[in-house]
Design a protein around this motif. Sequence first.
Motif, mmCIF file in Angstrom:
data_model
loop_
_atom_site.group_PDB
_atom_site.id
_atom_site.type_symbol
_atom_site.label_atom_id
_atom_site.label_comp_id
_atom_site.label_asym_id
_atom_site.label_seq_id
_atom_site.Cartn_x
_atom_site.Cartn_y
_atom_site.Cartn_z
ATOM 1 N N VAL A 1 0.840 -1.204 0.000
ATOM 2 C CA VAL A 1 0.000 0.000 0.000
ATOM 3 C C VAL A 1 0.866 1.241 0.000
ATOM 4 C CG1 VAL A 1 -1.722 1.302 1.285
ATOM 5 C CG2 VAL A 1 -1.882 -1.181 1.176
ATOM 6 N N PHE A 2 1.884 1.198 0.856
ATOM 7 C CA PHE A 2 2.745 2.381 0.958
ATOM 8 C C PHE A 2 3.460 2.660 -0.356
ATOM 9 C CE2 PHE A 2 6.863 4.287 1.731
ATOM 10 C CZ PHE A 2 6.469 5.455 2.330
ATOM 11 N N THR A 3 3.963 1.575 -0.985
ATOM 12 C CA THR A 3 4.664 1.774 -2.259
ATOM 13 C C THR A 3 3.735 2.426 -3.266
ATOM 14 O OG1 THR A 3 5.518 -0.417 -1.739
ATOM 15 C CG2 THR A 3 6.308 0.609 -3.745
ATOM 16 N N LEU A 4 2.523 1.928 -3.303
ATOM 17 C CA LEU A 4 1.575 2.492 -4.255
ATOM 18 C C LEU A 4 1.232 3.936 -3.895
ATOM 19 C CD1 LEU A 4 -0.171 1.972 -6.688
ATOM 20 C CD2 LEU A 4 -1.941 1.066 -5.210
ATOM 21 N N MET A 5 0.987 4.162 -2.625
ATOM 22 C CA MET A 5 0.547 5.498 -2.210
ATOM 23 C C MET A 5 1.657 6.525 -2.366
ATOM 24 S SD MET A 5 -2.180 5.004 0.849
ATOM 25 C CE MET A 5 -1.041 5.298 2.080
ATOM 26 N N SER A 6 2.900 6.088 -2.052
ATOM 27 C CA SER A 6 3.987 7.062 -2.145
ATOM 28 C C SER A 6 4.245 7.439 -3.600
ATOM 29 C CB SER A 6 5.258 6.496 -1.516
ATOM 30 O OG SER A 6 5.622 5.307 -2.158
ATOM 31 N N ASN A 7 3.759 6.602 -4.524
ATOM 32 C CA ASN A 7 3.925 6.945 -5.935
ATOM 33 C C ASN A 7 2.881 7.955 -6.410
ATOM 34 O OD1 ASN A 7 6.189 5.500 -6.686
ATOM 35 N ND2 ASN A 7 5.015 3.604 -6.868
ATOM 36 N N ILE A 8 1.871 8.120 -5.609
ATOM 37 C CA ILE A 8 0.791 9.026 -6.026
ATOM 38 C C ILE A 8 1.134 10.446 -5.616
ATOM 39 C CG2 ILE A 8 -1.640 9.598 -5.711
ATOM 40 C CD1 ILE A 8 -2.083 6.656 -5.025
ATOM 41 N N SER A 9 1.100 11.321 -6.568
ATOM 42 C CA SER A 9 1.235 12.729 -6.196
ATOM 43 C C SER A 9 0.192 13.531 -6.935
ATOM 44 C CB SER A 9 2.636 13.226 -6.543
ATOM 45 O OG SER A 9 2.796 13.218 -7.923
ATOM 46 N N VAL A 10 -0.461 14.383 -6.187
ATOM 47 C CA VAL A 10 -1.552 15.174 -6.763
ATOM 48 C C VAL A 10 -0.955 16.423 -7.382
ATOM 49 C CG1 VAL A 10 -3.688 16.384 -6.212
ATOM 50 C CG2 VAL A 10 -3.075 14.283 -5.007
ATOM 51 N N PRO A 11 -1.406 16.762 -8.587
ATOM 52 C CA PRO A 11 -0.884 18.007 -9.177
ATOM 53 C C PRO A 11 -1.250 19.214 -8.333
ATOM 54 C CG PRO A 11 -2.665 17.098 -10.500
ATOM 55 C CD PRO A 11 -2.327 16.073 -9.481
ATOM 56 N N SER A 12 -0.453 20.233 -8.481
ATOM 57 C CA SER A 12 -0.649 21.366 -7.582
ATOM 58 C C SER A 12 -1.703 22.326 -8.103
ATOM 59 C CB SER A 12 0.677 22.086 -7.394
ATOM 60 O OG SER A 12 1.228 22.388 -8.651
ATOM 61 N N GLN A 13 -1.989 22.285 -9.403
ATOM 62 C CA GLN A 13 -2.951 23.257 -9.935
ATOM 63 C C GLN A 13 -4.028 22.580 -10.756
ATOM 64 O OE1 GLN A 13 -0.285 25.954 -11.906
ATOM 65 N NE2 GLN A 13 -0.520 27.458 -10.255
ATOM 66 N N GLN A 14 -5.159 23.201 -10.764
ATOM 67 C CA GLN A 14 -6.299 22.667 -11.497
ATOM 68 C C GLN A 14 -5.991 22.535 -12.991
ATOM 69 O OE1 GLN A 14 -9.699 22.083 -10.255
ATOM 70 N NE2 GLN A 14 -9.928 21.186 -12.289
#
Lengths: 880, 532
Positions: free
Chosen positions: B223-236
């Motif tokens: 889970v951590f490996t997957l989650m740490s790969n997720i990054s939300v863009p900073s702008q719409q």
Amino acid sequence: MGKAPKKRNLADKVRKTKTSTEIKNNPFEVKINRKKFDILGRKSKHDVGLPGVSRSKAINKRKETLLKEYKQKNKSNKLIDRRFGEYDTKMAPEDKILQRFAMERQRVHDKKDVYNLNEEEELTHYGQSLAEMEKFNDLVNSDDESEEKGLLSAELTASHFGGGGGLLKKKTSGDQQEEEGNQRAKSRQELIEELIQKSKQEKRERQVQKEEAQELTEKLDQEWKSIQALMVKKTPKGEDKPEEKPKLEEYDMRVRELGFEMKAQPSEKMKTPEELAREAKEKLQKLEADRLRRMMGDEVGDSAQSQVHMSADDLNDGFILDKEDKKTLSYQDGKWNIGEESGDDKDEDEEGGESDEEDDGDEEEEEGEEEEENDEEQDEEEEEQEGGSEEGGSEEEEDGHSDLDSEQESEDGERKQEDEETRAKPSKSLSKEELKAQQEAAKAELPYTFTAPESYSDLKDLLHGHTPDNQRIIVARTQKCNHPSLAAGNKLKLQKLFGFLSEYIGELATRSPPELATIDRLIPEMYTLCQTFPDAACKAMQTVLGDAGHSMEEVLEVKGHVAFPTLDMLIYLKVTALLFPTSDFRHPVTTPALLYISQALTKCPVRSLQDVTSGLVLCCLAVEYVSFSKRFMPELINFLAGTLHLAVQDKTSLGYTVVPPFRPSGKCSDLLVLSDYESCKSWSKKSLPLSATHHMDLRNDLDRDHHRLMCLSTCLDLVKRCCLLYKDLVSFTCIFQPIRTLLSKHLSSQTLPELLQELYGEILETISSAPVTHARLVLDKKKPIPLKLLTPKIVEVLDYGKKRGSTREEREKERLKHKYKKEFKGALREIRKDSRFLAREKLSEVMNRDAERKRKVKELFGSLATQEGEWKALKRRKRK
Amino acid sequence: MAPAKKRNVSLSKTTQQSVKKAKTDLNGKVDSILESRKHANDVFDILEVLESEKEKDVVSAVDACSKLFCALLERKELFVGKLPVEEDALSGEYSAEQKYHMFMRHRYNSCVEILLEHLSHELHEVKESALCCLMKFAAGEGQHPLEDLDWSEHYSFPRELIQAVMDRLLSKTTDNSLLISRFQEFLEMDDVRFYVISSIRENVGKVMDKSKGAALPVYQSNVFTLMSNISVPSQQSELTNFMVKQEAKHKDWKAANLNEHKRVFERMWLGFLKHKLPSNMYKKVLVILHDSILPHMSKPTLMIDFLTAAYEVGGAISLLALNGLFVLIHQHNLDYPDFYKKLYNLLDPSIFHVKYRARFFHLANLFLSSSHLPVYLVAAFAKRLARLALTAPPTALLIVLPFIYNLIRRHPSCRVLIHKPSTEDEPLEDPYLMDEEDPAQCCALESSLWEIKTLQKHHHPDVAKAAMLINTPLPEKEDDISEVLEITTYELMERDLKQKQIKSIPLEFETATQLLKGGGGGDVLAQHFCLD
């Protein structure tokens, strides 16, 4: 020629002084230059001046030079004096006169006596013929003259100086009878004539007497000659004479020979053992002072330079002044010789003090001594080599051992020095030597020359299959055969050899079982090579350390921890300590080496008994590295405390913090806890093998427990050493707090052998005896910055009249400037004086001319007036 | 040996040949199926191969399947809507066309099931191709939805498929980190990411509830490996890359809304962190917390509980929690009582040896850079650091000494620590209490930094020189700690090793005769060790 000017100078001087004293005595001539201050120690040349004299001198000089020139001005005609040497200033006037006279005579002679063959010109001296004088008949002449001159008869004096009064008196008193007869006849003229006659008569009489005496002496001479011939024949000397002559020559020859022979130089005094010992000690002290200075970290360059001083006679052959040097160094608690000196008798103490003082001043001297010793060493070496080659013919085995023998000798010497005995070396027992020789003979004979290995594999092939001793001999011979002085490329070869050797040592250590004995034998060779080529050795060791450090760093980055260094690395670290000084503040080899140890001690987790052993070897090395300089090494204390922690049985309430790589509790934190306390009883202390760092076969629990106890005792001993080392540190108690708690609360409760218990006691005592109180920290006192002062700066001047505070070139420039200025002023003044002189001359000329004209006009007027008057008178007369 | 080898070789040869043959076979079959419906039954052959034991065959079958079904999806030859049971479908009164569609849809469903099973296959190759194939299906389904979408809030996104993939991906037994890193390329797409996030949350909730508080290291690390790969863009405006294009009502789509993204992201992390974590997972989370989690959360203050809990744990975890706390204090106005006291108590010998030393000192430097700190506190820090420096390695000392000097510079009243010309010159015992937890009570101001005096005798020249600085008044300018934070021992070694201008190397003047004898301080090694 050479003498003449001197004479003249002397004469001039005399004349001048005479005049100057005369003038000086005349107060009107002297001008005294008043001085404002009397300055002590300064010689003033110009306190008294003679203005009149110098002015007249100047004027005379101008008259001779400038005036002449002026007179000659605008004149094309010139009077040339063709007299011999007239314009030759180099010729002395006497010479000139002589030459001129000679030339004159020659000219006269040439004209008159061209055809005169026989008649020679009669040379005279004071009017007397020289030819006659050459007879030396008048031997007593001088006596005679003196007699004549010294003759001061009353009569004569009276006649000479009496002013005639005496004669008149005589006449009145002595010749009264004649007075009556010819009073008139005996006038003054007559008296004088009579006197002359008398003296002439006397002279004649004396001449007769002299002639008689002359004749008599001639007669006597002739008689003597006849007798002399007889005497000569009779004496045996006549026979000896011809023999004596060659003898004399021989003697002369001898004397000359001796004179030309090299004079025997005063040889060096044979040094007494005491002197030798003292010299060695002084040198050691100097080296030690160097070391100390480097340890403090100041002026590295200087010391280094002084250390590698090479004498002009040094062949750069790697001979190091050693042998007896190394032994007397006695260290006590890191303070060189101070403790020892205080322990020794006062005599030595004084010596030490003296040598300390001399250290700075007499460096040159010491260097000289070094050279001497170098030479001695070389000689010794040469002898050794020669001996070797001689023996080589007859007894090859002996030769093979020459190195070892010398080694042994030096060891003997070492022992002797340690005992501080100053006797001659005890002669070794022959039997032992023979035994050794036989043993050597039994072995395979070694060749005597070796080519230097070009690659590492060459070296390995060279040394393969030989005993450790033989390997050493091979390396030593390789070194000798490829001595840098023998061929051009040898230096490079030997430099490489060091690298190969160090690689070889590493390989020996990694073999299983490790061949440590071979390494041990190779150490002296490494040392000599290192001393010869410090740069190459430094490079080689740096690469080894750098590689090890780099690989450790890489593993650390990946895993976070790293395995303990292998045995070869431990050996390298030890060799580094042997070859390079460990106490330097900063050293290109030992500083990284110590860092490596420190990193290994912090980053390598202890997981097995082998690890504990490796760690303890590292600790030993660390203690060795810092023991001179007493530098603080936190990692060392941490590791020792951690090792002790491994032996704590009950790890529930610690009371101290364990520093990584150790953990308060966990898988490997009970490594040193004994499995059975009974094994203490059968345990006895002995040395651990170095190979235990990577391989151990401990079959049962008892063996393992013994090993544990060994480790513990080593650890405790190291702790004790550390205690002594760091006793003077301010935070000593803080540093040793964990160890103290460990020992007093945890370990002492366990039943351990007595030896260890004793060590505990000692350590705890040392820790508790350390001072707990300290003075507060205060910054170093700084000199206050002085206010700007307006009073003049008064500097003590010791060399008057010399400008200070500038370089030599500047001073020289200043001097030249000053000189130029002076000269320029002088020239200006001279020119002014010249023009003034000329003007004066011109004026006087004009005045003279005017006066002359006036006179002539007057004359003319006068003559005209008389003419006019005569004419008027004639007219008047005519009128009458 | 030799015959066996030969056999192996021949075996592999035959398999190779068979694979080739199979491939051409499969491709031919796919073509024939797509050509005419007469060959529809060939699909069973393909599915059979898909389930075979041979990995190579499986991989080629996966390829064939993806080709086949993607084409079918595109041609809309798969049944749309609620699928009746197969028997009903065949018996029911549907047209032949519909029957074919239903038949194919059933085959598709079974193919998906097999592929999902393959996601937990032993061989990575199989897993990877299965994953890719599934994602292709998802993309196809997105374009040509298989459901009636009028009532669905999720528009035309194949949510179930993604959920199923996630369930398989976040395995409880095997470490899927390789596969997850392969999956990362799909996370580039914003809508995929959005639905993945929400499905992770659901999955975590489900699994962890079942485990009843016990930690599941493998699962959590997945889970951590997957989650740490997720990054939300900073702008719409960066939300442009979608797998499924929504023509209608795009604006209202949650997956196209950044705030929704952030909200889901935050809930995912909170959901994950509220369960018990193994300690190394704790560290991993804390390491990335400050720069890849906190900035993407809509309300970072929700992390306060987690961070304070972590800070209380002690040791390395506390050190790491500092970073997140700093962000909260600094940017989100968090007031943390006794923060400095806790920081003070964090100081123990291990801070010089842990991996996060540089980070810790960087932060501590930041925390202590405030000029409004009381003197006693700063003095306590300085004294404690100095005391700990007695156990530190040289690299750490090169950080600590300038650190202490900076403290003294910032707070001139701390100068008494190195300069206290007392009226009475009598020496005194160090009044500092190392065991006292309260910096106010530890009497640091009454003490002096004798430890630094001790370090003047340190074995490393640079450290000794640094310690010498306290002998003279400190220069005004602060030392830049960031230069020395990352220094390694090897770099220190290199300073000496790479020195060029060595005039001449000082040598040992005592002649070395034996390995263990001589060299430095006597024969310590020789006393305890022997050669053999």
